[in-house]
Design a protein around this motif. Structure first.
Motif, PDB file in Angstrom:
ATOM      1  N   VAL A  16      11.210   2.245 -16.309  1.00  0.00           N
ATOM      2  CA  VAL A  16      11.457   0.819 -16.134  1.00  0.00           C
ATOM      3  C   VAL A  16      10.690   0.599 -14.631  1.00  0.00           C
ATOM      4  O   VAL A  16      11.347   1.152 -13.746  1.00  0.00           O
ATOM      5  N   ALA A  17      10.232  -0.506 -14.479  1.00  0.00           N
ATOM      6  CA  ALA A  17       9.848  -0.944 -13.228  1.00  0.00           C
ATOM      7  C   ALA A  17       9.905  -2.193 -12.916  1.00  0.00           C
ATOM      8  O   ALA A  17       9.483  -3.154 -14.007  1.00  0.00           O
ATOM      9  N   LEU A  18      10.140  -2.850 -11.867  1.00  0.00           N
ATOM     10  CA  LEU A  18      10.190  -4.184 -11.679  1.00  0.00           C
ATOM     11  C   LEU A  18       8.728  -4.867 -11.358  1.00  0.00           C
ATOM     12  O   LEU A  18       8.544  -5.846 -12.061  1.00  0.00           O
ATOM     13  N   VAL A  19       7.838  -4.031 -10.826  1.00  0.00           N
ATOM     14  CA  VAL A  19       6.688  -4.470 -10.358  1.00  0.00           C
ATOM     15  C   VAL A  19       5.530  -3.312 -10.852  1.00  0.00           C
ATOM     16  O   VAL A  19       5.886  -2.085 -10.478  1.00  0.00           O
ATOM     17  N   ASP A  20       4.703  -3.232 -11.776  1.00  0.00           N
ATOM     18  CA  ASP A  20       3.538  -2.446 -12.148  1.00  0.00           C
ATOM     19  C   ASP A  20       2.321  -2.930 -11.329  1.00  0.00           C
ATOM     20  O   ASP A  20       1.717  -3.839 -11.897  1.00  0.00           O
ATOM     21  N   ARG A  21       1.973  -2.023 -10.488  1.00  0.00           N
ATOM     22  CA  ARG A  21       0.477  -2.117 -10.000  1.00  0.00           C
ATOM     23  C   ARG A  21      -0.724  -1.574 -10.561  1.00  0.00           C
ATOM     24  O   ARG A  21      -1.857  -2.063 -10.522  1.00  0.00           O
ATOM     25  N   MET A  22      -0.567  -0.643 -11.744  1.00  0.00           N
ATOM     26  CA  MET A  22      -1.623  -0.225 -12.460  1.00  0.00           C
ATOM     27  C   MET A  22      -2.558   0.530 -11.842  1.00  0.00           C
ATOM     28  O   MET A  22      -3.806   0.662 -12.439  1.00  0.00           O
ATOM     29  N   HIS A  23      -2.371   1.391 -10.766  1.00  0.00           N
ATOM     30  CA  HIS A  23      -3.146   2.184 -10.100  1.00  0.00           C
ATOM     31  C   HIS A  23      -2.692   3.644 -10.285  1.00  0.00           C
ATOM     32  O   HIS A  23      -2.298   4.096  -9.452  1.00  0.00           O
ATOM     33  N   ARG A  24      -2.814   4.259 -11.532  1.00  0.00           N
ATOM     34  CA  ARG A  24      -2.192   5.483 -11.683  1.00  0.00           C
ATOM     35  C   ARG A  24      -3.169   6.569 -11.183  1.00  0.00           C
ATOM     36  O   ARG A  24      -4.338   6.526 -11.385  1.00  0.00           O
ATOM     37  N   ARG A  25      -2.365   7.802 -10.774  1.00  0.00           N
ATOM     38  CA  ARG A  25      -2.988   8.913 -10.630  1.00  0.00           C
ATOM     39  C   ARG A  25      -2.537   9.898 -11.694  1.00  0.00           C
ATOM     40  O   ARG A  25      -2.881  11.087 -11.884  1.00  0.00           O
ATOM     41  N   TYR A  26      -1.185   9.612 -12.101  1.00  0.00           N
ATOM     42  CA  TYR A  26      -0.625  10.412 -13.139  1.00  0.00           C
ATOM     43  C   TYR A  26      -0.405   9.784 -14.569  1.00  0.00           C
ATOM     44  O   TYR A  26      -0.308   8.595 -14.591  1.00  0.00           O
ATOM     45  N   PRO A  27      -0.276  10.534 -15.682  1.00  0.00           N
ATOM     46  CA  PRO A  27      -0.466   9.960 -17.017  1.00  0.00           C
ATOM     47  C   PRO A  27       1.123   9.264 -17.282  1.00  0.00           C
ATOM     48  O   PRO A  27       1.892   9.586 -18.099  1.00  0.00           O
ATOM     49  N   ILE A  28       1.376   8.321 -16.413  1.00  0.00           N
ATOM     50  CA  ILE A  28       2.989   7.637 -16.644  1.00  0.00           C
ATOM     51  C   ILE A  28       2.511   6.379 -17.046  1.00  0.00           C
ATOM     52  O   ILE A  28       2.004   5.609 -16.584  1.00  0.00           O
ATOM     53  N   LYS A  29       3.289   5.947 -18.021  1.00  0.00           N
ATOM     54  CA  LYS A  29       3.375   4.360 -18.319  1.00  0.00           C
ATOM     55  C   LYS A  29       4.927   3.895 -18.259  1.00  0.00           C
ATOM     56  O   LYS A  29       5.748   4.588 -18.721  1.00  0.00           O
ATOM     57  N   CYS A  30       4.869   2.726 -17.984  1.00  0.00           N
ATOM     58  CA  CYS A  30       6.421   2.069 -17.872  1.00  0.00           C
ATOM     59  C   CYS A  30       6.690   1.443 -19.137  1.00  0.00           C
ATOM     60  O   CYS A  30       5.738   0.835 -19.947  1.00  0.00           O
ATOM     61  N   ASP A  31       7.505   1.802 -19.948  1.00  0.00           N
ATOM     62  CA  ASP A  31       8.060   1.246 -21.025  1.00  0.00           C
ATOM     63  C   ASP A  31       8.430  -0.166 -20.842  1.00  0.00           C
ATOM     64  O   ASP A  31       8.343  -0.938 -21.859  1.00  0.00           O
ATOM     65  N   PHE A  32       9.072  -0.396 -19.847  1.00  0.00           N
ATOM     66  CA  PHE A  32       9.690  -1.714 -19.526  1.00  0.00           C
ATOM     67  C   PHE A  32       9.179  -2.236 -18.062  1.00  0.00           C
ATOM     68  O   PHE A  32       9.502  -1.733 -17.203  1.00  0.00           O
ATOM     69  N   VAL A  33       8.526  -3.452 -18.034  1.00  0.00           N
ATOM     70  CA  VAL A  33       8.024  -3.941 -16.601  1.00  0.00           C
ATOM     71  C   VAL A  33       8.530  -5.419 -16.680  1.00  0.00           C
ATOM     72  O   VAL A  33       8.156  -6.155 -17.518  1.00  0.00           O
TER      73      VAL A  33
END
Length: 164
Positions: free
Chosen positions: A121-138
């Protein structure tokens, strides 16, 4: 600095995220909700309180402590015994996800146990990934340049999110 979320908007997002978690974990009797050092702890506590008021689920709050800038320089610790995660659903919360580094190392700590599932879960997702992590709840997805960053900081006795 540009205001992107005021206190009221943050509270609305936290409420919505908590209800999404309840909906998506229906039938799972026990949840572990952890906050990453800093604002992730605050948001995880708020989400835990909302879920406890609106669900029959048992919820255990914990925190993951790590150095966000240099996660390998110090031990990553958990405020409860990670063995409790065995076979359980664990939800990890942070304020802003950018490269995914902090969330990745938090998830790795949780995955030291054979969990049922891990959700992020993240309050804000900036979408600049270096790792294969996705947020399930944004709470909010924000398009930014690589030079910009989002900070959730105290302002006038409340928390506000700024683009800096």
């Amino acid at each position: 600095m540009k205001l992107v979320l005021n206190q009221h908007q943050i509270e609305q997002k936290i409420m919505r995220l908590a209800h999404e978690i309840v909906e998506n974990t229906y039938g799972i009797p026990e949840l572990f909700i952890g906050g990453i050092t800093g604002n992730g702890e605050t948001f995880a506590q708020q989400i835990t309180e909302i879920i406890l008021k609106n669900s029959a689920q048992t919820v255990t709050y914990f925190k993951i402590e790590l150095d966000k800038d240099h996660p390998l320089d110090a031990a990553i610790s958990c405020s409860i015994d990670p063995a409790l995660f065995n076979g359980k659903t664990v939800i990890l919360v942070d304020d802003v996800i950018n490269s995914g580094t902090t969330m990745q190392y938090g998830v790795l700590k949780i995955l030291e146990q054979p969990v049922r599932s891990v959700k992020t879960v993240a309050l804000v997702d900036r979408m600049h990934r270096r790792y294969p992590i996705k947020c399930d709840f944004v709470g909010m997805t924000l398009t930014t340049t690589l030079g910009e960053r989002v900070e959730v900081i105290p302002s006038n006795g409340s928390l506000e999110a700024f683009l800096v």
